[in-house]
Design an enzyme around this catalytic site. Sequence first.
Site, mmCIF file in Angstrom:
data_model
loop_
_atom_site.group_PDB
_atom_site.id
_atom_site.type_symbol
_atom_site.label_atom_id
_atom_site.label_comp_id
_atom_site.label_asym_id
_atom_site.label_seq_id
_atom_site.Cartn_x
_atom_site.Cartn_y
_atom_site.Cartn_z
ATOM 1 N N LYS A 181 -10.697 -5.340 -3.846
ATOM 2 C CA LYS A 181 -11.423 -4.099 -4.125
ATOM 3 C C LYS A 181 -10.468 -2.951 -4.412
ATOM 4 C CE LYS A 181 -12.437 -4.674 0.740
ATOM 5 N NZ LYS A 181 -13.423 -5.241 1.627
ATOM 6 N N LYS A 210 -4.708 -11.532 -6.674
ATOM 7 C CA LYS A 210 -5.850 -11.650 -5.772
ATOM 8 C C LYS A 210 -7.015 -10.779 -6.240
ATOM 9 C CE LYS A 210 -5.617 -9.138 -1.892
ATOM 10 N NZ LYS A 210 -5.541 -8.658 -0.491
ATOM 11 N N LYS A 258 0.828 -1.210 0.000
ATOM 12 C CA LYS A 258 0.000 0.000 0.000
ATOM 13 C C LYS A 258 0.853 1.247 0.000
ATOM 14 C CE LYS A 258 -4.230 -1.928 1.843
ATOM 15 N NZ LYS A 258 -5.079 -2.127 3.020
HETATM 16 P P1 TYM Z 1 -10.634 -7.322 4.098
HETATM 17 O O1 TYM Z 1 -11.750 -6.406 4.480
HETATM 18 O O2 TYM Z 1 -9.685 -6.863 3.064
HETATM 19 O O3 TYM Z 1 -11.214 -8.706 3.635
HETATM 20 C C1 TYM Z 1 -12.166 -9.442 4.404
HETATM 21 C C2 TYM Z 1 -11.846 -10.923 4.346
HETATM 22 O O4 TYM Z 1 -11.868 -11.397 2.998
HETATM 23 C C3 TYM Z 1 -10.672 -12.103 2.724
HETATM 24 N N1 TYM Z 1 -10.339 -11.941 1.295
HETATM 25 C C4 TYM Z 1 -10.103 -12.948 0.444
HETATM 26 N N2 TYM Z 1 -10.106 -14.285 0.596
HETATM 27 C C5 TYM Z 1 -9.850 -15.039 -0.501
HETATM 28 N N3 TYM Z 1 -9.595 -14.512 -1.732
HETATM 29 C C6 TYM Z 1 -9.589 -13.181 -1.936
HETATM 30 N N4 TYM Z 1 -9.358 -12.667 -3.146
HETATM 31 C C7 TYM Z 1 -9.843 -12.327 -0.816
HETATM 32 N N5 TYM Z 1 -9.913 -10.975 -0.653
HETATM 33 C C8 TYM Z 1 -10.217 -10.764 0.638
HETATM 34 C C9 TYM Z 1 -9.636 -11.485 3.620
HETATM 35 O O5 TYM Z 1 -8.532 -12.349 3.822
HETATM 36 C C10 TYM Z 1 -10.439 -11.240 4.876
HETATM 37 O O6 TYM Z 1 -10.488 -12.408 5.661
HETATM 38 N N6 TYM Z 1 -7.383 -6.708 7.861
HETATM 39 C C11 TYM Z 1 -8.599 -7.364 7.461
HETATM 40 C C12 TYM Z 1 -9.797 -6.971 8.305
HETATM 41 C C13 TYM Z 1 -9.638 -7.186 9.775
HETATM 42 C C14 TYM Z 1 -9.648 -8.440 10.457
HETATM 43 C C15 TYM Z 1 -9.538 -8.118 11.825
HETATM 44 C C16 TYM Z 1 -9.731 -9.764 10.030
HETATM 45 C C17 TYM Z 1 -9.533 -6.217 10.723
HETATM 46 N N7 TYM Z 1 -9.465 -6.772 11.956
HETATM 47 C C18 TYM Z 1 -9.498 -9.139 12.810
HETATM 48 C C19 TYM Z 1 -9.694 -10.770 11.006
HETATM 49 C C20 TYM Z 1 -9.579 -10.439 12.368
HETATM 50 C C21 TYM Z 1 -8.925 -6.967 6.028
HETATM 51 O O7 TYM Z 1 -8.479 -5.952 5.539
HETATM 52 O O8 TYM Z 1 -9.831 -7.763 5.415
#
Ligand code: TYM
Length: 332
Positions: free
Chosen positions: A198, A195, A112
Amino acid sequence: RPRVLSGIQPTADSFHLGNYLGAVRQWVAMQETHEAFYCVVDLHAITVNPAPEELRRRTRIAAAQLFAVGLDPERCTVFVQSHVREHTELAWMLSCQTGMGEAARMTQFKDKAAKYGESAAGVGLFTYPILMAADILLYQADQVPVGVDQKQHLELTRDLAQRFNSRFGQTFKVPNPYILKEVEKITDLQEPTAKMSKSSSSPQGILDVLEQPGPLRKKVMRAVTDTGTEVLADEENKPGVTNLLRIQSALSGTPIPELEARYAGQGYGTFKKDVAELVVDTFTPIRERTEKLLADEAELDKLLAAGAERAREVARETMAEVRERMGFLPTS
Ligand code: TYM
């Protein structure tokens, strides 16, 4: 019952197929077997500075989608991160236990920062994984269902828990990632080695849960496949077909070898059409339920207030212990 916690960012107007298969679908399953806490991480979302109106809208959309996919407020706790002040409080305390070098090694930050330019990237983007560790440790989670892109953040979380425990005495459960291999990384339809994301995929490469059937079908039909005509899983040489096979297998529950046999000698056309219908059939009821939930904001906000109330009980208990162990004076 073991505890589970996970979170999702409200940074888009819809979840996408990667979020759904990689994470949220497991959340629904785990509410039956775990004491589950799921949050919309609005504090994480402000690392990229959304307009206030946009943050508000997207937080509600995210919450509505969580209920629409089947999270049941009777079976699990769904809440908004910023409603539970302890998240930011613990994040500060953990940040004082985190090395600069340790935080700087996080590859998601590096990606990022490279995108925004090293000095334009906010400090919040840098400390983001520490807030995530706080989310998890506050609830003493045993398991954290996520996609593979979050694995490094989970390792940091484990390190911080262990460090804190050895410095101040047993306080935190050391959590385990829960990552389903078959869906750990759903890829971009146009760029099948990257991947689905968004922030980096083009709209053509993403399947949004709230998207209409027309565009969904079009995008699947136009998904980049590979040279050749065989529907076979082959990560190296056929990443596009492999991604679609994974999607179809996960959505239908049919093992990949069985799918390969079904489409033998048929080319890509029928296969893609079937994948498209499966995606549409999965997403349509979720979209309809989301729309219904969004039509009554007062009711949605009430569900979130009740979730926050339950989450706060657990978070408060952990924080009281953290304060005591670190040497903060008791408050009245
Ligand atoms: P975020 O909001 O980017 O994504 C939410 C969840 O979706 C999963 N994910 C994917 N899995 C498979 N293939 C993909 N292409 C794909 N894109 C997204 C992510 O791995 C995630 O599980 N940092 C985290 C949010 C967060 C969090 C937490 C997660 C904040 N606090 C505590 C677990 C526990 C995030 O940005 O996810």
